[in-house]
Design a protein around this motif. Sequence first.
Motif, mmCIF file in Angstrom:
data_model
loop_
_atom_site.group_PDB
_atom_site.id
_atom_site.type_symbol
_atom_site.label_atom_id
_atom_site.label_comp_id
_atom_site.label_asym_id
_atom_site.label_seq_id
_atom_site.Cartn_x
_atom_site.Cartn_y
_atom_site.Cartn_z
ATOM 1 N N LEU A 113 0.833 -1.203 0.000
ATOM 2 C CA LEU A 113 0.000 0.000 0.000
ATOM 3 C C LEU A 113 0.867 1.253 0.000
ATOM 4 C CD1 LEU A 113 -2.931 0.979 0.085
ATOM 5 C CD2 LEU A 113 -2.782 0.972 2.581
ATOM 6 N N LYS A 114 1.940 1.252 0.790
ATOM 7 C CA LYS A 114 2.857 2.390 0.827
ATOM 8 C C LYS A 114 3.474 2.643 -0.546
ATOM 9 C CE LYS A 114 5.498 1.003 4.193
ATOM 10 N NZ LYS A 114 6.593 0.965 5.192
ATOM 11 N N ALA A 115 3.920 1.559 -1.180
ATOM 12 C CA ALA A 115 4.553 1.689 -2.488
ATOM 13 C C ALA A 115 3.565 2.203 -3.535
ATOM 14 C CB ALA A 115 5.129 0.340 -2.923
ATOM 15 N N HIS A 116 2.332 1.734 -3.459
ATOM 16 C CA HIS A 116 1.306 2.149 -4.422
ATOM 17 C C HIS A 116 0.987 3.632 -4.244
ATOM 18 C CE1 HIS A 116 -2.789 2.642 -6.051
ATOM 19 N NE2 HIS A 116 -2.411 1.720 -6.931
ATOM 20 N N GLU A 155 2.912 5.969 -2.889
ATOM 21 C CA GLU A 155 4.055 6.797 -3.287
ATOM 22 C C GLU A 155 4.137 6.918 -4.813
ATOM 23 O OE1 GLU A 155 8.577 7.352 -1.818
ATOM 24 O OE2 GLU A 155 8.108 5.347 -2.561
ATOM 25 N N ALA A 156 3.763 5.831 -5.526
ATOM 26 C CA ALA A 156 3.847 5.838 -6.988
ATOM 27 C C ALA A 156 2.743 6.677 -7.625
ATOM 28 C CB ALA A 156 3.780 4.412 -7.516
ATOM 29 N N HIS A 157 1.626 6.888 -6.911
ATOM 30 C CA HIS A 157 0.489 7.584 -7.512
ATOM 31 C C HIS A 157 0.156 8.923 -6.868
ATOM 32 C CE1 HIS A 157 -0.045 3.384 -8.834
ATOM 33 N NE2 HIS A 157 -0.685 3.883 -9.859
ATOM 34 N N SER A 167 5.269 10.412 0.364
ATOM 35 C CA SER A 167 6.373 9.451 0.434
ATOM 36 C C SER A 167 6.014 8.300 1.368
ATOM 37 C CB SER A 167 7.641 10.136 0.935
ATOM 38 O OG SER A 167 7.483 10.535 2.295
ATOM 39 N N GLU A 168 6.745 7.187 1.227
ATOM 40 C CA GLU A 168 6.513 6.038 2.114
ATOM 41 C C GLU A 168 6.775 6.420 3.565
ATOM 42 O OE1 GLU A 168 8.166 2.266 1.212
ATOM 43 O OE2 GLU A 168 7.819 2.418 -0.942
ATOM 44 N N GLY A 169 7.811 7.258 3.788
ATOM 45 C CA GLY A 169 8.126 7.672 5.152
ATOM 46 C C GLY A 169 7.015 8.482 5.777
ATOM 47 N N LEU A 170 6.442 9.407 5.015
ATOM 48 C CA LEU A 170 5.343 10.230 5.527
ATOM 49 C C LEU A 170 4.118 9.362 5.777
ATOM 50 C CD1 LEU A 170 4.098 12.932 6.243
ATOM 51 C CD2 LEU A 170 3.598 13.293 3.806
#
Length: 217
Positions: A40-43, A45-47, A51-54
């Motif tokens: 979910l984080k990666a998705h 961040e990509a869209h 960011s994943e960190g936030l």
Amino acid sequence: MSKQHTIKFSVHPTPKKPGDSQQTYHVRQQIHKVVHTAELKAHIEAHTNISEGLFELVVTTLRQEIVEQLLAGNGVHIDGLGLFTLQLGTVKDADDNGNPHGTTYTSEQALRTRDVIVSGVNFIPDKQMLGRLLSESCGFERVKRTTVTDIPRGKLLKTLADYCAAHDGFTRTDFQRLFHVTRYRADQMLTELVGEEFPKYYRTKQGAAWVYRKTGS
């Protein structure tokens, strides 16, 4: 034009209650897969510009805040998402085989403070969220019903062994998430698992939940 979604479902017999004479049926969504946090984080961040960190910081902070507010006796309403409230229950005793069963209280005085436990969290989706789900263009497709026997024993044991190698046992909720089964079906499977002649797993009570661990661990 909005994306066309197809929701897959299957038809299942409803467990009979004492006194029921006629079998009834209900529909259940067949989940394609469970999207876990990392995916979910990666998705996101990509869209989006998040960011994943936030994302991780917001989720961690929100989870901590919801728990704190619920324990303080408050409900938590997040606009556009829904309302979270505590779900309370009573302590379940276990029979000689380790199967949990509830206690019937016939008077207010019989139910004592020490019998009360937190059994879960209630979630009521917001109208905005429901409206989005109801308004999106979608179709329905009936698929073959999955049963306990549809999960090969080898896959069942390997999945549980891999999970236990990374965690201190698993709960019924973990089991539901791993195999995409209902609570009723998970209880059936787990009862069979610990009730075998030479069980590979055993369970112990930890707080309000049963925790399942590998025999010998």
